[in-house]
Design a protein around this motif. Structure first.
Motif, PDB file in Angstrom:
ATOM      1  N   PHE A   1       0.826  -1.206   0.000  1.00 38.77           N
ATOM      2  CA  PHE A   1       0.000   0.000   0.000  1.00 38.77           C
ATOM      3  C   PHE A   1       0.865   1.263   0.000  1.00 38.77           C
ATOM      4  N   LYS A   2       1.967   1.237   0.734  1.00 39.92           N
ATOM      5  CA  LYS A   2       2.877   2.388   0.741  1.00 39.92           C
ATOM      6  C   LYS A   2       3.495   2.592  -0.638  1.00 39.92           C
ATOM      7  N   TRP A   3       3.824   1.497  -1.313  1.00 42.63           N
ATOM      8  CA  TRP A   3       4.390   1.585  -2.660  1.00 42.63           C
ATOM      9  C   TRP A   3       3.365   2.151  -3.634  1.00 42.63           C
ATOM     10  N   LEU A   4       2.110   1.716  -3.516  1.00 41.08           N
ATOM     11  CA  LEU A   4       1.052   2.247  -4.365  1.00 41.08           C
ATOM     12  C   LEU A   4       0.871   3.747  -4.137  1.00 41.08           C
ATOM     13  N   ALA A   5       0.909   4.161  -2.864  1.00 42.07           N
ATOM     14  CA  ALA A   5       0.752   5.582  -2.546  1.00 42.07           C
ATOM     15  C   ALA A   5       1.911   6.394  -3.115  1.00 42.07           C
ATOM     16  N   LYS A   6       3.115   5.849  -3.057  1.00 48.82           N
ATOM     17  CA  LYS A   6       4.301   6.553  -3.561  1.00 48.82           C
ATOM     18  C   LYS A   6       4.207   6.817  -5.055  1.00 48.82           C
ATOM     19  N   HIS A   7       3.640   5.865  -5.792  1.00 51.72           N
ATOM     20  CA  HIS A   7       3.600   5.972  -7.255  1.00 51.72           C
ATOM     21  C   HIS A   7       2.220   6.336  -7.789  1.00 51.72           C
ATOM     22  N   MET A   8       1.303   6.714  -6.899  1.00 56.38           N
ATOM     23  CA  MET A   8      -0.075   6.973  -7.324  1.00 56.38           C
ATOM     24  C   MET A   8      -0.152   8.044  -8.404  1.00 56.38           C
ATOM     25  N   ASP A   9       0.579   9.137  -8.236  1.00 60.19           N
ATOM     26  CA  ASP A   9       0.508  10.222  -9.225  1.00 60.19           C
ATOM     27  C   ASP A   9       0.897   9.733 -10.614  1.00 60.19           C
ATOM     28  N   MET A  10       1.939   8.897 -10.678  1.00 65.87           N
ATOM     29  CA  MET A  10       2.362   8.377 -11.971  1.00 65.87           C
ATOM     30  C   MET A  10       1.270   7.493 -12.585  1.00 65.87           C
ATOM     31  N   PHE A  11       0.643   6.643 -11.757  1.00 67.02           N
ATOM     32  CA  PHE A  11      -0.411   5.778 -12.268  1.00 67.02           C
ATOM     33  C   PHE A  11      -1.590   6.598 -12.797  1.00 67.02           C
ATOM     34  N   LEU A  12      -1.955   7.656 -12.074  1.00 73.31           N
ATOM     35  CA  LEU A  12      -3.081   8.487 -12.497  1.00 73.31           C
ATOM     36  C   LEU A  12      -2.749   9.246 -13.778  1.00 73.31           C
ATOM     37  N   GLN A  13      -1.514   9.743 -13.887  1.00 71.98           N
ATOM     38  CA  GLN A  13      -1.112  10.430 -15.115  1.00 71.98           C
ATOM     39  C   GLN A  13      -1.112   9.469 -16.298  1.00 71.98           C
ATOM     40  N   LEU A  14      -0.669   8.238 -16.069  1.00 75.75           N
ATOM     41  CA  LEU A  14      -0.666   7.237 -17.136  1.00 75.75           C
ATOM     42  C   LEU A  14      -2.090   6.934 -17.585  1.00 75.75           C
ATOM     43  N   ARG A  15      -3.018   6.924 -16.639  1.00 76.42           N
ATOM     44  CA  ARG A  15      -4.417   6.710 -16.990  1.00 76.42           C
ATOM     45  C   ARG A  15      -4.927   7.847 -17.876  1.00 76.42           C
ATOM     46  N   MET A  16      -4.520   9.082 -17.573  1.00 76.71           N
ATOM     47  CA  MET A  16      -4.914  10.227 -18.392  1.00 76.71           C
ATOM     48  C   MET A  16      -4.312  10.136 -19.791  1.00 76.71           C
ATOM     49  N   VAL A  17      -3.076   9.616 -19.878  1.00 80.50           N
ATOM     50  CA  VAL A  17      -2.445   9.407 -21.192  1.00 80.50           C
ATOM     51  C   VAL A  17      -3.279   8.426 -22.012  1.00 80.50           C
ATOM     52  N   ARG A  18      -3.690   7.324 -21.386  1.00 81.01           N
ATOM     53  CA  ARG A  18      -4.503   6.338 -22.094  1.00 81.01           C
ATOM     54  C   ARG A  18      -5.815   6.958 -22.565  1.00 81.01           C
ATOM     55  N   ALA A  19      -6.430   7.767 -21.694  1.00 82.30           N
ATOM     56  CA  ALA A  19      -7.703   8.387 -22.051  1.00 82.30           C
ATOM     57  C   ALA A  19      -7.535   9.318 -23.251  1.00 82.30           C
ATOM     58  N   ALA A  20      -6.458  10.102 -23.252  1.00 88.67           N
ATOM     59  CA  ALA A  20      -6.207  11.018 -24.374  1.00 88.67           C
ATOM     60  C   ALA A  20      -5.952  10.236 -25.656  1.00 88.67           C
ATOM     61  N   PHE A  21      -5.180   9.167 -25.537  1.00 88.15           N
ATOM     62  CA  PHE A  21      -4.892   8.346 -26.722  1.00 88.15           C
ATOM     63  C   PHE A  21      -6.168   7.697 -27.251  1.00 88.15           C
ATOM     64  N   ASP A  22      -6.983   7.158 -26.343  1.00 87.13           N
ATOM     65  CA  ASP A  22      -8.230   6.514 -26.766  1.00 87.13           C
ATOM     66  C   ASP A  22      -9.173   7.524 -27.409  1.00 87.13           C
ATOM     67  N   ARG A  23      -9.226   8.727 -26.857  1.00 88.34           N
ATOM     68  CA  ARG A  23     -10.124   9.749 -27.402  1.00 88.34           C
ATOM     69  C   ARG A  23      -9.749  10.076 -28.844  1.00 88.34           C
ATOM     70  N   GLU A  24      -8.461  10.298 -29.085  1.00 86.21           N
ATOM     71  CA  GLU A  24      -8.026  10.641 -30.437  1.00 86.21           C
ATOM     72  C   GLU A  24      -8.088   9.436 -31.368  1.00 86.21           C
ATOM     73  N   THR A  25      -7.828   8.243 -30.826  1.00 81.70           N
ATOM     74  CA  THR A  25      -7.945   7.030 -31.640  1.00 81.70           C
ATOM     75  C   THR A  25      -9.387   6.828 -32.100  1.00 81.70           C
ATOM     76  N   ALA A  26     -10.340   7.068 -31.193  1.00 78.71           N
ATOM     77  CA  ALA A  26     -11.751   6.934 -31.556  1.00 78.71           C
ATOM     78  C   ALA A  26     -12.110   7.901 -32.686  1.00 78.71           C
ATOM     79  N   ARG A  27     -11.619   9.130 -32.589  1.00 76.93           N
ATOM     80  CA  ARG A  27     -11.922  10.121 -33.621  1.00 76.93           C
ATOM     81  C   ARG A  27     -11.365   9.685 -34.983  1.00 76.93           C
TER      82      ARG A  27
END
Length: 358
Positions: free
Chosen positions: A131-157
């Protein structure tokens, strides 16, 4: 109630029912205090490598926690270290955080993973460390999720506006001609998505987008940055000469002068005009500005001024053998044309002789 953006989705790969119960209890306790912890955990459990691979295909996870000794297949157990196979599969196919959580740390295939980011933890030290490791890297995981969302949005278009309407033209004759249609479509989508995201950002890029670190290609290429004899160089030979071994007898490198001290002084004192002047190559046709970068050890390197008048010519046979292992980065395709254009412009200038009054 925790914001949905702060829910981390985790795959737990464990075949011991008592350990799975421990995970369920620990995650429930963590989520009960999610307001203080800063995030919730949604988890899916898998007991075998085949089942874990299926779940990776059908779910989008932020991280995976993998035991090494797993069921060979559903309901079949034996002593093994099959978790290593799953970790290698994840590294090769999906950008996830990976924790090896095992009672047999010596069996973790550290060298075989090929990346240092895989975290190896001893089961005997409990679950809190995860859990401590997840908390340490949470920001990176959330940013990566936003990258996927942006890629999927443009891929759909691109898919609905370009690929689907022309799909029959893509597929006609593809199989018969042995064309890898998936690769063609992937390249087409990536090219469209890249331009769309660049346009959405006002055609502005981050300096780190200038580079691939480390270089993607195994062979030498135009724009490769390397260290040789205590000095930084960049490959300026044309790409066509490097792609066809034996085509030329000489490979050209241009010296890169480190201007980090000057850059630091200007940025620290917020002298924007002077910084802009440097970015514009200090208005000199004989040099070319390169932004700073972070290497694989997170050290800042550069920025540099490439010196077109300081050229090193190496025999092609020597260069192609010696230089690839000396590279630490390469210019991304978006920035190579500018380098080549300015280098060509410098050497194609004609000039006029000096005049004497005598």
């Amino acid at each position: 109630m925790t914001d949905v953006a702060h829910i981390l989705k985790v795959l737990i790969v464990e075949d011991d029912d008592s350990k799975i119960d421990e995970w369920n209890d620990a995650i429930a306790a963590h989520n009960a205090d999610a307001g203080n912890k800063g995030f919730q955990v949604e988890h899916v459990v898998s007991k075998s490598v085949p089942d874990a691979k299926r779940k990776l295909d059908f779910h989008r996870f932020d991280a995976a926690v993998v035991d090494l000794r797993l069921q060979v297949e559903e309901g079949v157990t034996e002593n093994n270290s099959h978790g290593n196979e799953l970790v290698r599969h994840i590294i090769a196919t999906q950008p996830l955080g990976v924790v090896v959580h095992t009672g047999q740390q010596s069996e973790a295939d550290r060298d075989g993973y090929g990346v240092p980011q895989v975290q190896i933890m001893d089961k005997g030290d409990g679950l809190d460390q995860v859990f401590k490791w997840l908390a340490k890297h949470m920001d990176m995981f959330l940013q990566l999720r936003m990258v996927r969302a942006a890629f999927d949005r443009e891929t759909a278009r691109v898919f609905f506006q370009s690929i689907w309407p022309r799909w029959k033209h893509w597929t006609n004759g593809g199989a018969e001609n042995g064309i890898a249609l998936a690769d063609i479509v992937a390249r087409h989508v990536v090219a469209h998505v890249h331009d769309a995201l660049l346009s959405a950002g006002g055609d502005a890029t981050h300096p780190e987008e200038s580079y691939f670190v480390p270089p993607l290609k195994s062979r030498l290429d135009t724009g490769d940055l390397l260290d040789r004899d205590g000095k930084t160089w960049i490959v300026v030979s044309p790409r066509c000469d490097l792609a066809n071994e034996g085509k030329v007898n000489t490979i050209l490198l241009a010296a890169c002068d480190d201007i980090s001290a000057k850059w630091r002084d200007l940025t620290d004192s917020k002298k924007e005009k002077e910084c802009a002047n440097l970015i514009q190559h200090a208005r000199s046709p004989k040099q070319h500005f390169l932004f700073p970068l972070r290497d694989l050890d997170s050290n800042q390197r550069g920025p540099w001024m490439i010196q077109f008048h300081d050229i090193l010519a190496l025999p092609a046979e020597q260069a192609l053998k010696e230089l690839p292992s000396l590279r630490f980065a390469s210019l991304s395709p978006l920035f190579v044309p500018s380098l080549v254009e300015r280098f060509g412009g410098y050497f194609s200038r004609i000039g006029t002789p000096s005049f004497s009054s005598d």
